[in-house]
Design a protein around this motif. Structure first.
Motif, mmCIF file in Angstrom:
data_model
loop_
_atom_site.group_PDB
_atom_site.id
_atom_site.type_symbol
_atom_site.label_atom_id
_atom_site.label_comp_id
_atom_site.label_asym_id
_atom_site.label_seq_id
_atom_site.Cartn_x
_atom_site.Cartn_y
_atom_site.Cartn_z
ATOM 1 N N MET A 1 0.722 -1.230 0.150
ATOM 2 C CA MET A 1 -0.034 -0.011 -0.054
ATOM 3 C C MET A 1 0.813 1.200 0.146
ATOM 4 N N GLY A 2 1.978 1.174 0.610
ATOM 5 C CA GLY A 2 2.958 2.297 0.520
ATOM 6 C C GLY A 2 3.547 2.642 -0.899
ATOM 7 N N LEU A 3 3.867 1.622 -1.392
ATOM 8 C CA LEU A 3 4.413 1.731 -2.730
ATOM 9 C C LEU A 3 3.292 2.059 -3.878
ATOM 10 N N ALA A 4 1.925 1.797 -3.479
ATOM 11 C CA ALA A 4 1.061 2.226 -4.337
ATOM 12 C C ALA A 4 0.490 3.685 -4.031
ATOM 13 N N TYR A 5 0.926 4.204 -3.098
ATOM 14 C CA TYR A 5 0.641 5.573 -2.825
ATOM 15 C C TYR A 5 1.720 6.427 -3.599
ATOM 16 N N LEU A 6 3.054 5.962 -3.939
ATOM 17 C CA LEU A 6 3.850 6.884 -4.420
ATOM 18 C C LEU A 6 3.323 7.567 -5.854
ATOM 19 N N PRO A 7 2.707 6.815 -7.038
ATOM 20 C CA PRO A 7 2.472 7.550 -8.180
ATOM 21 C C PRO A 7 1.223 8.456 -7.519
ATOM 22 N N TYR A 8 0.313 8.012 -6.714
ATOM 23 C CA TYR A 8 -0.724 8.832 -6.274
ATOM 24 C C TYR A 8 -0.505 10.169 -5.923
ATOM 25 N N ILE A 9 0.883 10.457 -5.298
ATOM 26 C CA ILE A 9 1.183 11.838 -4.788
ATOM 27 C C ILE A 9 2.360 12.379 -5.460
ATOM 28 N N ALA A 10 2.836 11.534 -6.502
ATOM 29 C CA ALA A 10 4.400 12.067 -6.968
ATOM 30 C C ALA A 10 4.065 13.277 -7.969
ATOM 31 N N VAL A 11 2.888 13.445 -8.552
ATOM 32 C CA VAL A 11 2.661 14.673 -9.223
ATOM 33 C C VAL A 11 1.290 14.878 -8.847
ATOM 34 N N MET A 12 0.491 16.108 -8.468
ATOM 35 C CA MET A 12 -0.652 16.297 -8.133
ATOM 36 C C MET A 12 -1.057 17.556 -8.908
ATOM 37 N N ARG A 13 -2.123 18.155 -8.262
ATOM 38 C CA ARG A 13 -2.656 19.435 -8.988
ATOM 39 C C ARG A 13 -3.186 20.220 -8.034
#
Length: 620
Positions: free
Chosen positions: A410-422
Motif C-alpha cells: 500500500m505504501g508503494l501504491a501511494y507513490l504515484p498517487y502523490i508524485a505529481v498532483m494538481r
C-alpha cells in the motif's frame, strides 16, 4: 444477464433517491490526478513492478483469506488480511489499469460478497457473537470496508459493492453506540481498544459516497463522545498537544493512532470544526519532532514501552541510537504515517508533509521490502540485523502472511498517487523520480509533464512541459528541505529556490519548454540525537540528498568499527562508485582518517540472511 442489469440499475436508482455524495465542507489545497494520469519509471517503478508481480499478482492467497469470513478466524483480527491485500491491489489498479489485476480483484470481491452473513455483515464472527471485541471483529470490518470502497471508487463502481458497504455499516450501527448498545471503546483486544475506533475512516468515506446523515452521526459519536479509546480521550489529548508517547497510557500504539487520525482528517473535512484540524496538526507536528527516525519511520520497544514489542510511540526520534532497542519502526506504522502525511499535504499544502513522505519512501519503505518482492519486514533496525519477518500473522496456504507484508505494498501504491498532483490552476511536482504526468487545465487545454532524472542517484532533474496551446499556467515544484543549494532555470532564466517550500513558476509555456533543476545531493553528517540512554557513545550517520547511507556487513566485514569521518563543516566529499552488477542502488566511497570505506543506500542492504547493518556509525 438482462435481469441482472435491470436489478443493478434499479439499485442505483434507489441509492440515488435516498442519498447522494456529501460534498466536503473544507476544500483540499491539492488533489491527486485522475487514475492512470501518472506513470513512474526507473528507480521507484522497479520496486512497484516487482511488488505487484510477486505479491498482489503472485503469492497472495485471496481464496483462503476470503474464506475466513465463512469459516471463522484462527486468531484475533485475522480477517484484516483480505481487506489489506485487496486495498493495495485496488490502489495499484488505479495506477496501472492492469486488466489481469482487475480480474483477480473482481473475483475475490465476488467471493467475499458471497460470504455475507444473514444479518448483512461481512465478518469472521457469527452474528450471535457480534460485535466480537476480543476477536478484532470491528477492526476486521474496517478493512473490509476500506477494500470495498477502494474497489468501488478505483476499480469498478459495482452497485452490489455499494449495497454491501451500506449493509455492513448499518449492521454496525445497530450493534454499537450509546447504551444499551455496546460502547465502541469496550470492544477490541488491546488495553485501550483504540483499534475499534479506527473504523472512523471508512465510515467517513462511506458518508462521502452516500450522503447518509446516520454515518456522520455515528462518526460524531466516535470523535466527540468516546474520543477514540478507553480510559483516555485520545483525540482530546492531541488537541492539547500531548506527546504521542504519552497518549494512550500504557498502550500508545503508533499504527492504530495514526489510522484513527486519518479518520479525524475526514471528519474535519465534513464538519469544518477547526479544533479537529488542530488536533490532527498537533499530532503530526509531535510525531515529526519526537518519533520519526532518519529513515522516516517511528516506534520502538525501549526504554518506555517494552511490552508493546516495538510498535509503540517511544520518543523514537531521540532514542533511535539506544543500543537496548531490539524492535522498532513497524512497517504498518511507516505506511500509515505516509498516508496521514498525504492527507495533511492535500488538506494544507504543508511542504514538510511531502518531505516526510520522501524520507520514508526512499529509506524505510524500500528498505523493508524483501529482495524477492513477496513481502516486507515486520520491523526494521538501524544497527544490527536490519530486517525481521516475525510478528503478528501466520501461515495461510503456505504463505506467511503478516500485517506488515500486507501493508508494505500500500505504501508503494501511494507513490504515484502523490508524485505529481494538481492545484486549482496547475500541476504540483512533489517527487523527482522519472515520470510522465498528464492533466486537464481549467481552460480545457491539456498539459503534460515529462520528468527525466536518475534521482536519487544524482540530483539533475529535467521537466519538459508539453501543452496543446500556449497558456500562462503556474507550475509548482517542491524544493526539498535537505537541498540547501537548489538551482532552477527555464530557458536561461533562474528562479530563486527556498528549501522547504514550493517554487511557483508562472509563465506562458510554449510546447517543449524545459525546467532544469540541480538538487543539492552533497553527502552530509547527521549528529545522533541525545536521548535518555546513550551510555557515553557518540554516533553519526550520513545522508546524500534524501538517501540515508549505511555500512553493510555483506560488503564490509569491518562494518561496525568506529571511524573518524573526514568532513568540512559537516559535508563529506563522498565519491559515487558504479553500482552496476550489484544489488545496490547507490555505493559511495566515504573518506575517513584511515582511508575510504564503502557505504550504500540503506534501502538496498539485504540482511534477510542474518547479516548486519550499521547506519549510526560509532565515532572514533
Amino acid at each position: 444477464m438482462i435481469v441482472k442489469r435491470i436489478t443493478q440499475w434499479l439499485l442505483v436508482c434507489v441509492l440515488c433517491a435516498v442519498g447522494s455524495r456529501a460534498p466536503a465542507q473544507v476544500a483540499d489545497v491539492y488533489e491527486p490526478l485522475p487514475p492512470g494520469a501518472v506513470k513512474l519509471e526507473g528507480y521507484l517503478q522497479q520496486y512497484i513492478t516487482h511488488s505487484i508481480a510477486s505479491w498482489n499478482k503472485g503469492v497472495v492467497p485471496y481464496d483462503s483469506l476470503a474464506l475466513l469470513f465463512r469459516n471463522g478466524r484462527a486468531f484475533f483480527a485475522q480477517g484484516e488480511m483480505w481487506g489489506k491485500a485487496v486495498r493495495s491491489g485496488c490502489m495499484f489498479y488505479r495506477y496501472n489499469r492492469d486488466p489481469g489485476l482487475k480480474k483477480i480483484l473482481k473475483q475475490t470481491v465476488a467471493d467475499l460478497l458471497s460470504y455475507t452473513r444473514e444479518n448483512g455483515s461481512i465478518s469472521c464472527s457469527a452474528p450471535a457473537q457480534q460485535p466480537d471485541g476480543p476477536g478484532g471483529d470491528i477492526w476486521e470490518r474496517k478493512y473490509v470496508m476500506l477494500a470495498l470502497e477502494g474497489y468501488y471508487t478505483d476499480v469498478e463502481a459495482d452497485p452490489a459493492v455499494l449495497k454491501a458497504l451500506v449493509r455492513q455499516a448499518d449492521v454496525l450501527l445497530t450493534q454499537i453506540g450509546p447504551p444499551p448498545k455496546a460502547r465502541i471503546t469496550d470492544l477490541g483486544w488491546s488495553p485501550n481498544h483504540i483499534e475499534s475506533s479506527t473504523i472512523l475512516e471508512p465510515l467517513m468515506r462511506l458518508y462521502r459516497l452516500t450522503g447518509y446523515q446516520r454515518y456522520l452521526d455515528f462518526c460524531r459519536y466516535i470523535v466527540e463522545t468516546e474520543g477514540g479509546a478507553k480510559g483516555e480521550n485520545i483525540i482530546g489529548s492531541a488537541l492539547l498537544g500531548k506527546d504521542p508517547a504519552r497518549i494512550g497510557g500504557v498502550y500508545p500504539k503508533a499504527y492504530e493512532m495514526l489510522s484513527l487520525f486519518e479518520g479525524v482528517v475526514e471528519y474535519y473535512r465534513a464538519t469544518k470544526q477547526e479544533k479537529w484540524r488542530t488536533a490532527v496538526m498537533n499530532l503530526f507536528e509531535k510525531v515529526k519532532e519526537k518519533e520519526i527516525t532518519i529513515i522516516g519511520n517511528g516506534g520502538g520497544d525501549q526504554p518506555y514501552h517494552p511490552a508493546v514489542l516495538g510498535e509503540a510511540w517511544d520518543y523514537t526520534a531521540l532514542e533511535q541510537t539506544n543500543p537496548d532497542i531490539q524492535r522498532m519502526m513497524e512497517t504498518c506504522v511507516g505506511v500509515t504515517w505516509l498516508k496521514l502525511c498525504s492527507q495533511i499535504f492535500r488538506l494544507t499544502g504543508d511542504a514538510s508533509a511531502m518531505d516526510r513522505i520522501e524520507q520514508y519512501a526512499y529509506n524505510g519503505l524500500l528498505g523493508a521490502m524483501k529482495p524477492e518482492g513477496d513481502g516486507f519486514s515486520y520491523v526494521n533496525l538501524l544497527n544490527g540485523v536490519k530486517t525481521n519477518r516475525t510478528g503478528w500473522g501466520g501461515m495461510i496456504s503456505n504463505v506467511y502472511v503478516t500485517c506488515c507484508n500486507l501493508n508494505g505494498p500500500m505504501g508503494l501504491a501511494y507513490l504515484p498517487y502523490i508524485a505529481v498532483m494538481r492545484s486549482a490552476s496547475g500541476p504540483v511536482v512533489n517527487l523527482f523520480n522519472a515520470a510522465a504526468a498528464s492533466m486537464m487545465l481549467p481552460s480545457g487545454n491539456r498539459l503534460q509533464l515529462q520528468i527525466r532524472s536518475a534521482f536519487p542517484q544524482n540530483g539533475m532533474v529535467r521537466i519538459r512541459v508539453h501543452t496543446t496551446k500556449k497558456e500562462a499556467v503556474p507550475v509548482k515544484i517542491r524544493i526539498p528541505s535537505w537541498s540547501e543549494r537548489t538551482r532552477v532555470t527555464v530557458n536561461g532564466t533562474t528562479y530563486k529556490a527556498v528549501p522547504g517550500t514550493y517554487l511557483e513558476i508562472k509563465r506562458n509555456w510554449n510546447n517543449d519548454d524545459e525546467i532544469l533543476m540541480q538538487l543539492d545531493m552533497r553527502c552530509r553528517i547527521l549528529e545522533a540525537p541525545r536521548g535518555s540512554n546513550r551510555k557515553g557513545d557518540h554516533f553519526m550517520a550520513l545522508r546524500a540528498g534524501p538517501v540515508v547511507l549505511a555500512r553493510d556487513e555483506n560488503l564490509d566485514p569491518h562494518y561496525n568499527e568506529p571511524v573518524t569521518l573526514v568532513h568540512k563543516n559537516g559535508v563529506v566529499a563522498a565519491k559515487t562508485v558504479n553500482a552496476a552488477g550489484t544489488h545496490y542502488q547507490i555505493i559511495m566511497e566515504v573518506p575517513t582518517a584511515k582511508g575510504a570505506v564503502k557505504m550504500v543506500d540503506y534501502a538496498s542492504v539485504n540482511n534477510w540472511n542474518g547479516t548486519h547493518i550499521c547506519t549510526w556509525i560509532p565515532d572514533k
